[in-house]
Design a protein around this motif. Structure first.
Motif, mmCIF file in Angstrom:
data_model
loop_
_atom_site.group_PDB
_atom_site.id
_atom_site.type_symbol
_atom_site.label_atom_id
_atom_site.label_comp_id
_atom_site.label_asym_id
_atom_site.label_seq_id
_atom_site.Cartn_x
_atom_site.Cartn_y
_atom_site.Cartn_z
ATOM 1 N N UNK A 33 21.295 54.749 74.088
ATOM 2 C CA UNK A 33 22.022 55.289 75.242
ATOM 3 C C UNK A 33 21.028 55.846 76.235
ATOM 4 N N UNK A 34 21.248 55.521 77.509
ATOM 5 C CA UNK A 34 20.472 56.098 78.600
ATOM 6 C C UNK A 34 21.478 56.441 79.698
ATOM 7 N N UNK A 35 21.004 56.834 80.863
ATOM 8 C CA UNK A 35 21.954 57.203 81.921
ATOM 9 C C UNK A 35 22.604 55.994 82.577
ATOM 10 N N UNK A 36 22.148 54.783 82.227
ATOM 11 C CA UNK A 36 22.691 53.570 82.830
ATOM 12 C C UNK A 36 23.674 52.825 81.929
ATOM 13 N N UNK A 37 23.437 52.835 80.624
ATOM 14 C CA UNK A 37 24.303 52.102 79.706
ATOM 15 C C UNK A 37 24.141 52.627 78.281
ATOM 16 N N UNK A 38 25.070 52.225 77.420
ATOM 17 C CA UNK A 38 24.959 52.556 75.996
ATOM 18 C C UNK A 38 25.393 51.346 75.186
ATOM 19 N N UNK A 39 24.888 51.254 73.965
ATOM 20 C CA UNK A 39 25.246 50.173 73.043
ATOM 21 C C UNK A 39 25.516 50.790 71.671
ATOM 22 N N UNK A 40 26.572 50.325 71.020
ATOM 23 C CA UNK A 40 26.872 50.824 69.687
ATOM 24 C C UNK A 40 27.867 49.917 68.991
ATOM 25 N N UNK A 41 27.985 50.099 67.679
ATOM 26 C CA UNK A 41 28.865 49.261 66.860
ATOM 27 C C UNK A 41 29.881 50.150 66.152
ATOM 28 N N UNK A 42 31.168 49.823 66.305
ATOM 29 C CA UNK A 42 32.225 50.497 65.568
ATOM 30 C C UNK A 42 32.570 49.660 64.340
ATOM 31 N N UNK A 43 32.550 50.286 63.179
ATOM 32 C CA UNK A 43 32.901 49.612 61.928
ATOM 33 C C UNK A 43 34.203 50.213 61.420
ATOM 34 N N UNK A 44 35.242 49.384 61.300
ATOM 35 C CA UNK A 44 36.568 49.859 60.918
ATOM 36 C C UNK A 44 37.000 49.261 59.591
ATOM 37 N N UNK A 45 37.382 50.094 58.623
ATOM 38 C CA UNK A 45 37.983 49.563 57.393
ATOM 39 C C UNK A 45 39.404 49.092 57.698
ATOM 40 N N UNK A 46 40.049 48.364 56.793
ATOM 41 C CA UNK A 46 41.421 47.923 57.035
ATOM 42 C C UNK A 46 42.330 49.101 57.402
ATOM 43 N N UNK A 47 43.164 48.898 58.421
ATOM 44 C CA UNK A 47 44.105 49.903 58.938
ATOM 45 C C UNK A 47 43.426 51.008 59.740
ATOM 46 N N UNK A 48 42.126 50.914 59.939
ATOM 47 C CA UNK A 48 41.446 51.875 60.794
ATOM 48 C C UNK A 48 41.915 51.730 62.235
ATOM 49 N N UNK A 49 42.053 52.857 62.931
ATOM 50 C CA UNK A 49 42.567 52.840 64.301
ATOM 51 C C UNK A 49 41.663 53.658 65.223
ATOM 52 N N UNK A 50 41.278 53.053 66.326
ATOM 53 C CA UNK A 50 40.656 53.800 67.421
ATOM 54 C C UNK A 50 41.769 54.028 68.431
ATOM 55 N N UNK A 51 42.196 55.271 68.552
ATOM 56 C CA UNK A 51 43.383 55.609 69.323
ATOM 57 C C UNK A 51 43.268 55.204 70.792
ATOM 58 N N UNK A 52 44.436 55.115 71.428
ATOM 59 C CA UNK A 52 44.504 54.722 72.833
ATOM 60 C C UNK A 52 43.676 55.678 73.692
ATOM 61 N N UNK A 53 42.721 55.134 74.397
ATOM 62 C CA UNK A 53 41.792 55.936 75.194
ATOM 63 C C UNK A 53 41.354 55.133 76.412
ATOM 64 N N UNK A 54 40.602 55.779 77.304
ATOM 65 C CA UNK A 54 40.158 55.073 78.500
ATOM 66 C C UNK A 54 38.648 55.158 78.679
ATOM 67 N N UNK A 55 38.165 54.456 79.695
ATOM 68 C CA UNK A 55 36.744 54.429 80.060
ATOM 69 C C UNK A 55 36.638 54.623 81.567
ATOM 70 N N UNK A 56 36.833 55.853 82.050
ATOM 71 C CA UNK A 56 36.885 56.084 83.500
ATOM 72 C C UNK A 56 35.590 55.721 84.217
ATOM 73 N N UNK A 57 35.723 54.884 85.245
ATOM 74 C CA UNK A 57 34.571 54.524 86.065
ATOM 75 C C UNK A 57 33.575 53.605 85.406
ATOM 76 N N UNK A 58 33.929 52.995 84.265
ATOM 77 C CA UNK A 58 32.974 52.191 83.506
ATOM 78 C C UNK A 58 33.377 50.720 83.451
ATOM 79 N N UNK A 59 32.363 49.880 83.255
ATOM 80 C CA UNK A 59 32.575 48.477 82.910
ATOM 81 C C UNK A 59 32.204 48.341 81.438
ATOM 82 N N UNK A 60 33.117 47.779 80.655
ATOM 83 C CA UNK A 60 32.945 47.761 79.194
ATOM 84 C C UNK A 60 33.001 46.328 78.671
ATOM 85 N N UNK A 61 32.007 45.997 77.844
ATOM 86 C CA UNK A 61 31.957 44.701 77.167
ATOM 87 C C UNK A 61 32.179 44.953 75.677
ATOM 88 N N UNK A 62 33.189 44.298 75.102
ATOM 89 C CA UNK A 62 33.477 44.459 73.676
ATOM 90 C C UNK A 62 33.410 43.108 72.984
#
Length: 281
Positions: free
Chosen positions: A110-139
Motif C-alpha cells: 500500500x502506498x498513497x496511490x494504490x493498494x494490493x491485497x488478497x481476501x481469502x474466504x472460507x465457505x459461507x464467508x461474507x464481506x458485508x455490503x460496503x463501498x469504495x468512495x472516490x476509488x477505482x477498484x479491480x477485483x
C-alpha cells in the motif's frame, strides 16, 4: 583519385563492420531484455503496472481507458499459483466454533496511490455490503465460486428525487439500482468498478472457499475522505413512496440502502503473505 577511393572503401568496410557489431550487440541486448521480461514474475509485473497506471491517482481520478485495459489484462492472466495460493491452505477452512467464518486478508502493498491485497474466504464467508468512495477498484477472483451483489446509486433515475425527499423514507436511506447479482466461478475475468458506477457498493459471499485479489486506486484514507461505509439493503417494497413507481417485473432491480456501522459479524484477520515476492521500485 585511387587513394581517395581506397580510403572510402576502407571507411565503408569499417562502417559496415561497426554497424554489424552494433547490430549484434543491440540484438543481444534486445534478446536479453525479452528474456528478462519473460522471466519477470507475474506479481512483479502487476506491481510495476499498478505503479504506472495509478501514477496520477487521487480521489475520483479514473485511469484512462487504455490504462484500465492494460491493468485488466495483467490481472486476467494471474493464477492462484502466481501468488502461492492453493485450495488446501488453512485460510479456506471453516471453523465449527465460529458462527461467522473469519476472512483472512493477505497484505501485498500500500502506498498513497494504490493498494494490493488478497481476501481469502472460507465457505459461507461474507464481506458485508460496503463501498469504495472516490476509488477505482479491480477485483480478480482467483479461486472458488463467489456470489457478488453490487449496487450503484440510482442518481439518474426519475424516481430518485421523489424517493430521497419522501417523509416515509428514513434519513440515510437511498434508492439504489442493482448492478450485479450473480455467482462467479474462477477462472473468470477481472471486474472493475468506478467511483460512481460499475457497482461501487458490493457484497461478497463465498459459495465455496474462494480468494479474490483486490487492487484499489487510490486506497482507503480517512484524512482524504475515503473511508469505508457499510450498508444494509432492503427490498424495494419495504417503503411505499408517492411518485415512485417501478414495474412489478423490475422491482428486483432496485433496493433501499441504509448506511450503518460496520457489522459485528464481519471478522477480517490479517496474515503474512508468503507467496512470490516483488520489489517496490
Amino acid at each position: 583519385m585511387g587513394i581517395t577511393t581506397a580510403v572510402a572503401d576502407r571507411k565503408g568496410k569499417e562502417c559496415r563492420e561497426l554497424s554489424r557489431d552494433n547490430s549484434v550487440k543491440t540484438n543481444g541486448k534486445s534478446r536479453k531484455g525479452r528474456r528478462r521480461q519473460k522471466r519477470m514474475l507475474p506479481i512483479q509485473r502487476l506491481y510495476d503496472t499498478c505503479k504506472e497506471v495509478f501514477a496520477e491517482s487521487g480521489t475520483n481520478i479514473i485511469p484512462s481507458p487504455e490504462n484500465v485495459e492494460r491493468l485488466k489484462v495483467v490481472l486476467d492472466g494471474i493464477k492462484p499459483g502466481d501468488l502461492g495460493l492453493t485450495a488446501d491452505m488453512p485460510y479456506f477452512r471453516s471453523s465449527v466454533t465460529q458462527r461467522y467464518p473469519a476472512i483472512t486478508y493477505l497484505h501485498l502493498c500500500e502506498c498513497d496511490k494504490f493498494s494490493m491485497g488478497i481476501f481469502c474466504l472460507p465457505p459461507s464467508g461474507v464481506i458485508s455490503l460496503h463501498d469504495h468512495p472516490g476509488m477505482t477498484v479491480f477485483s480478480k477472483l482467483l479461486l472458488g465460486t463467489m456470489h457478488i451483489k453490487s449496487y450503484d446509486w440510482a442518481v439518474n433515475d426519475p424516481n430518485t428525487s421523489a424517493a430521497n425527499s419522501s417523509p416515509t423514507v428514513p434519513p440515510g436511506v437511498r434508492l439504489a439500482k442493482v448492478k450485479v447479482d450473480s455467482n462467479f466461478t474462477a477462472p473468470c475475468n477481472t471486474s472493475i468498478l468506478y467511483p460512481s458506477e460499475g457497482g461501487n457498493m458490493h457484497c461478497f459471499t463465498a459459495v465455496t472457499a474462494c480468494a479474490v485479489l483486490d487492487v484499489l486506486g487510490p486506497p482507503y484514507s480517512d484524512p482524504d475522505g475515503r473511508h469505508c461505509n457499510y450498508y444494509c439493503d432492503y427490498p424495494f417494497s419495504r417503503f411505499s413512496v408517492a411518485g415512485v413507481s417501478v414495474p412489478e417485473e423490475e422491482r428486483d432491480k432496485y433496493a433501499w440502502l441504509e448506511e450503518g456501522e460496520k457489522p459485528t459479524e464481519l471478522a477480517v484477520e490479517g496474515a503474512h503473505y508468503e507467496g512470490p515476492m516483488f520489489k517496490e521500485r
